[in-house]
Design a protein around this motif. Structure first.
Motif, short mmCIF file in Angstrom:
data_model
loop_
_atom_site.label_atom_id
_atom_site.label_comp_id
_atom_site.label_asym_id
_atom_site.label_seq_id
_atom_site.Cartn_x
_atom_site.Cartn_y
_atom_site.Cartn_z
N THR A 127 77.53 -53.82 46.10
CA THR A 127 78.41 -53.41 45.13
C THR A 127 80.68 -53.70 45.89
O THR A 127 80.80 -52.99 46.83
N LYS A 128 80.37 -54.57 45.67
CA LYS A 128 82.13 -55.29 45.57
C LYS A 128 83.25 -54.87 45.23
O LYS A 128 82.98 -55.05 43.75
N PRO A 129 84.13 -54.49 45.89
CA PRO A 129 85.24 -53.76 45.11
C PRO A 129 86.10 -54.97 44.20
O PRO A 129 85.89 -55.73 44.73
N ASP A 130 86.46 -54.05 42.89
CA ASP A 130 87.53 -55.06 42.62
C ASP A 130 88.98 -55.20 43.73
O ASP A 130 89.92 -56.32 43.68
N ALA A 131 89.48 -54.12 44.59
CA ALA A 131 90.67 -53.89 46.06
C ALA A 131 90.06 -52.78 46.22
O ALA A 131 89.30 -52.05 46.48
N VAL A 132 90.50 -53.41 47.68
CA VAL A 132 90.39 -52.45 48.79
C VAL A 132 91.69 -51.69 49.49
O VAL A 132 92.83 -52.65 49.76
N MET A 133 91.70 -50.35 50.09
CA MET A 133 92.77 -49.71 49.84
C MET A 133 92.18 -49.26 51.33
O MET A 133 91.03 -48.90 51.84
N LEU A 134 93.04 -49.94 52.70
CA LEU A 134 92.50 -49.29 54.32
C LEU A 134 93.87 -48.72 55.28
O LEU A 134 94.78 -48.60 54.39
N ASP A 135 93.21 -47.66 55.64
CA ASP A 135 94.03 -46.97 56.39
C ASP A 135 94.83 -47.54 57.76
O ASP A 135 94.33 -47.97 58.91
N GLY A 136 96.06 -47.74 56.70
CA GLY A 136 96.80 -48.77 58.28
C GLY A 136 97.85 -49.22 57.15
O GLY A 136 97.92 -49.48 56.00
N HIS A 137 98.72 -50.26 57.98
CA HIS A 137 99.80 -51.24 57.30
C HIS A 137 99.88 -52.12 56.20
O HIS A 137 98.40 -53.49 57.01
N GLY A 138 99.86 -53.08 54.86
CA GLY A 138 100.15 -54.13 54.33
C GLY A 138 101.29 -55.25 55.56
O GLY A 138 100.87 -55.32 56.65
N VAL A 139 101.72 -55.66 54.37
CA VAL A 139 102.51 -56.02 54.57
C VAL A 139 104.31 -55.08 55.46
O VAL A 139 104.50 -56.37 55.66
N MET A 140 103.50 -53.96 55.60
CA MET A 140 104.89 -53.05 56.09
C MET A 140 104.52 -52.87 57.68
O MET A 140 104.18 -52.79 58.69
N HIS A 141 104.69 -53.94 58.34
CA HIS A 141 103.83 -54.84 59.23
C HIS A 141 105.00 -56.00 60.43
O HIS A 141 105.65 -56.48 59.39
N PRO A 142 105.41 -55.81 60.94
CA PRO A 142 106.63 -57.12 61.72
C PRO A 142 106.29 -58.54 61.20
O PRO A 142 107.56 -59.31 61.06
N ARG A 143 104.71 -58.83 61.56
CA ARG A 143 104.76 -60.04 61.14
C ARG A 143 103.76 -60.25 59.45
O ARG A 143 103.38 -61.28 59.01
N LYS A 144 104.57 -59.43 58.08
CA LYS A 144 103.55 -58.86 57.45
C LYS A 144 102.35 -58.48 57.58
O LYS A 144 101.18 -59.03 56.94
N VAL A 145 101.61 -58.74 58.82
CA VAL A 145 100.07 -59.11 58.87
C VAL A 145 99.35 -57.81 59.45
O VAL A 145 98.63 -57.85 60.51
N GLY A 146 99.46 -56.48 58.89
CA GLY A 146 98.69 -55.15 59.51
C GLY A 146 96.75 -55.36 58.60
O GLY A 146 96.80 -56.53 57.91
N VAL A 147 96.60 -54.65 59.15
CA VAL A 147 94.83 -54.39 58.76
C VAL A 147 94.56 -54.84 57.64
O VAL A 147 93.42 -55.84 57.26
N ALA A 148 95.58 -54.66 56.55
CA ALA A 148 95.12 -54.46 54.98
C ALA A 148 95.07 -55.88 55.08
O ALA A 148 94.03 -56.87 54.11
N THR A 149 96.48 -56.60 55.33
CA THR A 149 96.31 -58.31 55.58
C THR A 149 95.70 -59.10 55.93
O THR A 149 95.29 -59.94 55.54
N HIS A 150 95.11 -59.03 56.61
CA HIS A 150 94.27 -59.22 57.91
C HIS A 150 92.95 -59.72 57.13
O HIS A 150 91.84 -59.81 56.59
N PHE A 151 92.26 -58.06 56.23
CA PHE A 151 91.28 -57.33 56.02
C PHE A 151 91.15 -58.65 54.35
O PHE A 151 90.04 -58.62 54.49
N GLY A 152 91.93 -58.87 53.86
CA GLY A 152 91.60 -59.24 52.75
C GLY A 152 92.23 -60.78 52.79
O GLY A 152 91.41 -60.49 52.19
N LEU A 153 92.49 -61.14 53.49
CA LEU A 153 92.36 -61.99 53.89
C LEU A 153 91.69 -62.56 53.78
O LEU A 153 90.33 -64.08 53.81
N ALA A 154 90.18 -62.01 55.46
CA ALA A 154 89.02 -62.60 55.37
C ALA A 154 87.77 -62.53 55.09
O ALA A 154 87.11 -63.12 54.66
N ALA A 155 88.12 -61.21 53.59
CA ALA A 155 87.57 -60.95 53.30
C ALA A 155 87.29 -61.12 51.73
O ALA A 155 86.37 -61.16 50.54
N ASN A 156 88.70 -62.28 51.31
CA ASN A 156 88.66 -62.18 50.18
C ASN A 156 88.92 -61.65 49.01
O ASN A 156 88.32 -61.55 47.98
#
Length: 260
Positions: A127-156
């Motif tokens: 069952t794939k969710p509509d959105a995922v919340m990750l324990d870590g940062h999204g764009v609140m990162h020096p290059r805007k690529v925290g774990v939430a951003t990286h995972f979202g791009l990889a998992a679409n």
């Protein structure tokens, strides 16, 4: 299980986030660790160009929380994803993996340790969710690529980060009352919200990863808080990975893991 980080050749054609070509590009961090962080930094800079901060384009029926548990000096990663009903916060499904990584613990680049394991857990979900919340940062990162951003791009998938500590930026402390919020800025740009989910406790740091905007990220956080400091998706995911870790014969970490 083969968890070697294999090199790939990035496409020279730009694609909007959500395009399967862009998703495949970031499914495996395209570096084989050789003691040089330059290649990882270049990959983050490429990922930044694919981030989509448009409003969430679907109703939120299922929300997932994702987290990992590890020690700084150990290659072992315990990764888990918990899928919840977004309205009732009832658990629908859980998936986990125990794997290893060759990438070292380097603040600002922790997604290269965590995302491969999280993707393995993601692929096990029926069952794939509509959105995922990750324990870590999204764009609140020096290059805007925290774990939430990286995972979202990889998992679409649309993602947001919910972190317990600041990585970058400046902010005014939110008022002591529950639901108080202020903005965090970095280099003159807004990067997310500082949110007090309970009166009198330390705030949490909220930012979109990709596939949603700042208001979506804050709204989802508010919607999924249930009386604890952390929202239910990441709170339950944190509990889940540490249960797996204990069942595997290890003690949970005290304060030595921070997803950024």
């Amino acid at each position: 299980m083969d968890t070697t980080i294999r090199p790939t050749t990035p496409s020279t054609t730009k694609h909007l986030v959500g395009n399967t070509v862009a998703s495949r590009l970031f499914q495996t961090p395209p570096i084989l660790w050789k003691g040089d962080i330059g290649e990882a930094k270049a990959q983050q800079e490429l990922m930044e160009s694919y981030i989509n901060l448009a409003p969430l384009n679907k109703s939120l029926t299922l929300i997932a929380g994702a987290d990992i548990s590890c020690n700084k000096n150990s290659p072992v990663i315990y990764a888990g994803i918990v899928v919840l009903n977004a309205e009732t916060l009832e658990i629908i499904e859980r998936a986990s993996v125990i794997t290893e990584t060759a990438f070292p613990y380097i603040p600002g680049y922790l997604s290269f340790r965590e995302v491969p394991a999280l993707l393995q857990a993601w692929q096990k979900l029926s069952t794939k969710p509509d959105a995922v919340m990750l324990d870590g940062h999204g764009v609140m990162h020096p290059r805007k690529v925290g774990v939430a951003t990286h995972f979202g791009l990889a998992a679409n998938v649309a993602t947001l980060g919910c972190a317990k500590k600041r990585l970058i930026g400046r902010f005014d402390d939110p008022a002591p009352a529950q639901d108080s919020v202020t903005e965090l800025t970095y280099q003159g740009e807004m990067r997310g919200y500082v949110y007090r989910s309970r009166a009198g406790i330390k705030p949490i740091f909220i930012s979109p990863g990709t596939g949603m905007n700042y208001e979506d990220a804050l709204s989802i956080t508010r919607q999924t808080c249930a009386g604890y400091r952390l929202p239910e998706p990441t709170r339950l995911a944190h509990q889940y990975v540490n249960e797996i870790r204990v069942a595997h014969g290890e003690h949970p970490p005290t304060n030595n893991k921070g997803s950024v």
